[in-house]
Every structure is written in C-alpha cells, then in structure tokens.
Design a protein around this motif. Structure first.
Motif, PDB file in Angstrom:
ATOM      1  N   GLY A  59      -0.878  10.189 -26.269  1.00  0.00           N
ATOM      2  CA  GLY A  59      -1.969  11.054 -26.549  1.00  0.00           C
ATOM      3  C   GLY A  59      -2.259  12.049 -25.505  1.00  0.00           C
ATOM      4  O   GLY A  59      -2.943  12.909 -25.782  1.00  0.00           O
ATOM      5  N   GLN A  60      -1.528  11.960 -24.326  1.00  0.00           N
ATOM      6  CA  GLN A  60      -1.914  12.976 -23.455  1.00  0.00           C
ATOM      7  C   GLN A  60      -0.611  13.928 -23.040  1.00  0.00           C
ATOM      8  O   GLN A  60       0.576  13.371 -23.210  1.00  0.00           O
ATOM      9  CB  GLN A  60      -1.990  11.919 -21.989  1.00  0.00           C
ATOM     10  CG  GLN A  60      -2.261  12.889 -20.807  1.00  0.00           C
ATOM     11  CD  GLN A  60      -3.790  13.650 -21.104  1.00  0.00           C
ATOM     12  OE1 GLN A  60      -4.852  12.977 -21.055  1.00  0.00           O
ATOM     13  NE2 GLN A  60      -3.380  15.024 -20.961  1.00  0.00           N
ATOM     14  N   ARG A  61      -0.892  15.014 -22.706  1.00  0.00           N
ATOM     15  CA  ARG A  61       0.478  15.768 -22.553  1.00  0.00           C
ATOM     16  C   ARG A  61       0.710  15.965 -20.996  1.00  0.00           C
ATOM     17  O   ARG A  61      -0.325  16.062 -20.317  1.00  0.00           O
ATOM     18  CB  ARG A  61      -0.078  17.359 -23.149  1.00  0.00           C
ATOM     19  CG  ARG A  61      -0.209  17.208 -24.564  1.00  0.00           C
ATOM     20  CD  ARG A  61      -0.465  18.938 -25.172  1.00  0.00           C
ATOM     21  NE  ARG A  61      -1.750  19.334 -24.577  1.00  0.00           N
ATOM     22  CZ  ARG A  61      -2.255  20.486 -24.838  1.00  0.00           C
ATOM     23  NH1 ARG A  61      -1.586  21.419 -25.313  1.00  0.00           N
ATOM     24  NH2 ARG A  61      -3.486  20.758 -24.236  1.00  0.00           N
ATOM     25  N   TYR A  62       1.972  16.281 -20.792  1.00  0.00           N
ATOM     26  CA  TYR A  62       2.404  16.310 -19.386  1.00  0.00           C
ATOM     27  C   TYR A  62       3.462  17.492 -19.615  1.00  0.00           C
ATOM     28  O   TYR A  62       4.222  17.813 -20.496  1.00  0.00           O
ATOM     29  CB  TYR A  62       3.044  15.116 -19.009  1.00  0.00           C
ATOM     30  CG  TYR A  62       2.322  13.700 -19.178  1.00  0.00           C
ATOM     31  CD1 TYR A  62       1.644  13.692 -17.978  1.00  0.00           C
ATOM     32  CD2 TYR A  62       2.102  13.121 -20.210  1.00  0.00           C
ATOM     33  CE1 TYR A  62       0.624  12.426 -17.842  1.00  0.00           C
ATOM     34  CE2 TYR A  62       1.074  12.130 -19.963  1.00  0.00           C
ATOM     35  CZ  TYR A  62       0.572  12.040 -18.864  1.00  0.00           C
ATOM     36  OH  TYR A  62      -0.164  10.744 -18.947  1.00  0.00           O
ATOM     37  N   VAL A  63       3.845  18.113 -18.342  1.00  0.00           N
ATOM     38  CA  VAL A  63       4.987  19.088 -18.306  1.00  0.00           C
ATOM     39  C   VAL A  63       5.651  18.712 -16.887  1.00  0.00           C
ATOM     40  O   VAL A  63       5.115  18.226 -15.784  1.00  0.00           O
ATOM     41  CB  VAL A  63       4.424  20.511 -18.417  1.00  0.00           C
ATOM     42  CG1 VAL A  63       3.644  20.891 -17.167  1.00  0.00           C
ATOM     43  CG2 VAL A  63       5.298  21.296 -18.445  1.00  0.00           C
ATOM     44  N   LEU A  64       6.846  18.872 -17.013  1.00  0.00           N
ATOM     45  CA  LEU A  64       7.775  18.673 -15.677  1.00  0.00           C
ATOM     46  C   LEU A  64       8.008  19.982 -15.191  1.00  0.00           C
ATOM     47  O   LEU A  64       8.525  20.886 -15.987  1.00  0.00           O
ATOM     48  CB  LEU A  64       9.031  17.767 -16.356  1.00  0.00           C
ATOM     49  CG  LEU A  64       9.934  17.670 -15.174  1.00  0.00           C
ATOM     50  CD1 LEU A  64       9.698  16.825 -13.861  1.00  0.00           C
ATOM     51  CD2 LEU A  64      11.286  16.945 -15.647  1.00  0.00           C
ATOM     52  N   GLY A  65       7.783  19.840 -13.871  1.00  0.00           N
ATOM     53  CA  GLY A  65       8.379  21.365 -13.227  1.00  0.00           C
ATOM     54  C   GLY A  65       9.887  21.252 -12.862  1.00  0.00           C
ATOM     55  O   GLY A  65      10.094  20.525 -12.090  1.00  0.00           O
ATOM     56  N   GLY A  66      10.623  21.767 -13.653  1.00  0.00           N
ATOM     57  CA  GLY A  66      11.921  21.658 -13.777  1.00  0.00           C
ATOM     58  C   GLY A  66      12.789  21.839 -12.516  1.00  0.00           C
ATOM     59  O   GLY A  66      13.809  21.241 -11.970  1.00  0.00           O
ATOM     60  N   LEU A  67      12.480  22.837 -11.664  1.00  0.00           N
ATOM     61  CA  LEU A  67      13.141  23.155 -10.516  1.00  0.00           C
ATOM     62  C   LEU A  67      12.515  23.133  -9.252  1.00  0.00           C
ATOM     63  O   LEU A  67      11.273  23.543  -9.182  1.00  0.00           O
ATOM     64  CB  LEU A  67      13.845  24.699 -10.588  1.00  0.00           C
ATOM     65  CG  LEU A  67      14.584  25.165 -11.620  1.00  0.00           C
ATOM     66  CD1 LEU A  67      15.095  26.688 -11.657  1.00  0.00           C
ATOM     67  CD2 LEU A  67      16.058  24.264 -11.524  1.00  0.00           C
ATOM     68  N   PRO A  68      12.728  22.330  -8.388  1.00  0.00           N
ATOM     69  CA  PRO A  68      12.000  22.112  -7.039  1.00  0.00           C
ATOM     70  C   PRO A  68      11.769  23.339  -6.451  1.00  0.00           C
ATOM     71  O   PRO A  68      12.677  24.252  -6.350  1.00  0.00           O
ATOM     72  CB  PRO A  68      12.982  21.411  -6.400  1.00  0.00           C
ATOM     73  CG  PRO A  68      13.844  20.270  -7.250  1.00  0.00           C
ATOM     74  CD  PRO A  68      13.847  21.363  -8.365  1.00  0.00           C
ATOM     75  N   GLY A  69      10.535  23.625  -5.978  1.00  0.00           N
ATOM     76  CA  GLY A  69      10.236  24.796  -5.489  1.00  0.00           C
ATOM     77  C   GLY A  69       9.914  26.041  -6.380  1.00  0.00           C
ATOM     78  O   GLY A  69      10.039  27.218  -5.738  1.00  0.00           O
ATOM     79  N   SER A  70       9.873  26.086  -7.647  1.00  0.00           N
ATOM     80  CA  SER A  70       9.776  26.974  -8.604  1.00  0.00           C
ATOM     81  C   SER A  70       8.398  27.510  -8.229  1.00  0.00           C
ATOM     82  O   SER A  70       7.517  26.961  -8.001  1.00  0.00           O
ATOM     83  CB  SER A  70       9.980  26.662 -10.193  1.00  0.00           C
ATOM     84  OG  SER A  70       9.042  25.876 -10.445  1.00  0.00           O
ATOM     85  N   ASP A  71       8.260  29.058  -8.707  1.00  0.00           N
ATOM     86  CA  ASP A  71       7.061  30.022  -8.451  1.00  0.00           C
ATOM     87  C   ASP A  71       5.990  29.424  -9.398  1.00  0.00           C
ATOM     88  O   ASP A  71       4.714  29.298  -8.922  1.00  0.00           O
ATOM     89  CB  ASP A  71       7.275  31.212  -8.583  1.00  0.00           C
ATOM     90  CG  ASP A  71       8.204  31.889  -7.182  1.00  0.00           C
ATOM     91  OD1 ASP A  71       7.561  31.323  -6.241  1.00  0.00           O
ATOM     92  OD2 ASP A  71       8.858  32.995  -7.356  1.00  0.00           O
ATOM     93  N   TRP A  72       6.322  29.092 -10.764  1.00  0.00           N
ATOM     94  CA  TRP A  72       5.152  28.736 -11.703  1.00  0.00           C
ATOM     95  C   TRP A  72       4.633  27.579 -11.236  1.00  0.00           C
ATOM     96  O   TRP A  72       3.618  27.272 -11.545  1.00  0.00           O
ATOM     97  CB  TRP A  72       5.832  28.822 -13.016  1.00  0.00           C
ATOM     98  CG  TRP A  72       6.675  27.706 -13.391  1.00  0.00           C
ATOM     99  CD1 TRP A  72       8.116  27.505 -13.413  1.00  0.00           C
ATOM    100  CD2 TRP A  72       6.128  26.214 -14.041  1.00  0.00           C
ATOM    101  NE1 TRP A  72       8.441  26.458 -13.932  1.00  0.00           N
ATOM    102  CE2 TRP A  72       7.317  25.581 -14.260  1.00  0.00           C
ATOM    103  CE3 TRP A  72       4.938  26.021 -14.335  1.00  0.00           C
ATOM    104  CZ2 TRP A  72       7.465  24.211 -14.954  1.00  0.00           C
ATOM    105  CZ3 TRP A  72       4.747  24.577 -14.922  1.00  0.00           C
ATOM    106  CH2 TRP A  72       6.110  23.905 -15.208  1.00  0.00           C
ATOM    107  N   THR A  73       5.274  26.402 -10.665  1.00  0.00           N
ATOM    108  CA  THR A  73       4.628  25.151 -10.330  1.00  0.00           C
ATOM    109  C   THR A  73       3.896  25.533  -9.096  1.00  0.00           C
ATOM    110  O   THR A  73       2.788  24.694  -8.813  1.00  0.00           O
ATOM    111  CB  THR A  73       5.645  24.087  -9.984  1.00  0.00           C
ATOM    112  OG1 THR A  73       6.576  24.404  -8.935  1.00  0.00           O
ATOM    113  CG2 THR A  73       6.720  23.976 -11.158  1.00  0.00           C
ATOM    114  N   ALA A  74       4.330  26.331  -8.129  1.00  0.00           N
ATOM    115  CA  ALA A  74       3.417  26.456  -7.122  1.00  0.00           C
ATOM    116  C   ALA A  74       2.037  27.209  -7.399  1.00  0.00           C
ATOM    117  O   ALA A  74       1.176  27.029  -6.910  1.00  0.00           O
ATOM    118  CB  ALA A  74       4.099  27.288  -5.723  1.00  0.00           C
ATOM    119  N   ASN A  75       2.256  28.217  -8.252  1.00  0.00           N
ATOM    120  CA  ASN A  75       1.084  28.970  -8.905  1.00  0.00           C
ATOM    121  C   ASN A  75       0.099  28.004  -9.607  1.00  0.00           C
ATOM    122  O   ASN A  75      -1.190  28.109  -9.419  1.00  0.00           O
ATOM    123  CB  ASN A  75       1.681  30.056  -9.715  1.00  0.00           C
ATOM    124  CG  ASN A  75       2.311  31.074  -9.255  1.00  0.00           C
ATOM    125  OD1 ASN A  75       2.000  31.409  -7.760  1.00  0.00           O
ATOM    126  ND2 ASN A  75       3.056  31.943  -9.629  1.00  0.00           N
TER     127      ASN A  75
END
Length: 152
Positions: A59-75
C-alpha cells in the motif's frame, strides 16, 4: 557521489522523456503507466520534469532512482517535496530516502513490480536481468525513495 560513480544516461533518454511527458500531459498514459515527477532544481530553482515509474508495496509507493548520480534524484533529495502528475491529476508528495537496509527488500521487488524498468537497468549496466539478488545489491548505490502524499 563522485563523478566516477555517475553513470551517463543513454543518448536517447532525453528524447524519450520529452515524449513521455507530452503523453502524460495529454492524459494518454492514464493512472497505471509512468507518471511525471516535477521537482525544483537544486541549482537553477526551475521546475524540472522527469517520467518515473513508482511501485506499490504493501500500500505504500516507492521509486527507484535508476542511475547513480542522476540530477533528478539529487534535486528530489534536496527539495524533499515534489508534485506527481498522474494522468490529468496532480498530487503533492514528500519523499523519504531509505537507508540501504530498508531499501534491500524493496529492490528485490523492483523487477517484479516494474518489469519495464528491467531493460533500462540492464542497458545501463547495473544488472544483467530481472534477478532480485542483483537489484538487492544496488542498495546504497541507487537511491530508493518512499513517496508520501502531502495533505492540503
């Protein structure tokens, strides 16, 4: 994360992302496909949009930051909050980055819950296929975020 740990995205990703964002804006992708994450850039302050595919576990949503060091995950890490565009509706979310020990069991679920992401991860050289052991080994390398709805 050092630049040496960063994996360069494939040349075509920017173009595919633009198409996915356009399809999402039109409401074509609906509720069950990729969604668009909108987050403020940590350097520019501009709103940035990235297609992502969340998975739901217990029942909980998660997302995997697919590429290490990606800008969207840093943002996302810097902002702590974002907007998800799902079909024609939007919801404000807060994100919590999970420590590796909490991420491991969820990473094992990823190839089952998000089979469309397996090819991307394989092409990036992070895994060889849908083997849950390989995904679990990404804990601490690829961020896993829990998505929590922010009540208005």
């Amino acid at each position: 994360m050092s630049d040496s740990a960063r994996i360069r995205p494939p040349w075509w990703l920017k173009y595919v992302n633009k198409v996915m964002i356009g399809l999402q804006k039109l409401g074509i992708l609906g509720e069950n496909g990729p969604v668009v994450l909108e987050v403020r850039g940590r350097k520019s302050g501009k709103l940035r949009r990235t297609p992502i595919t969340p998975m739901t576990v217990d029942g909980q949503r998660y997302v995997l930051g697919g590429l290490p060091g990606s800008d969207w995950t840093a943002n996302l890490r810097a902002a702590g909050e974002a907007t998800l565009h799902i079909g024609r509706r939007s919801e404000r979310i807060r994100v919590v980055e999970l420590p590796p020990d909490e991420a491991r069991p969820l990473l094992r679920e990823f190839p089952i819950k998000v089979p469309t992401g397996v090819g991307f991860m394989k092409n990036a050289g992070l895994v060889t296929g849908p083997n849950p052991d390989e995904y679990e080994a990404l804990a601490g390398r690829c961020p896993m975020f829990r998505l929590e709805i922010v009540n208005a």
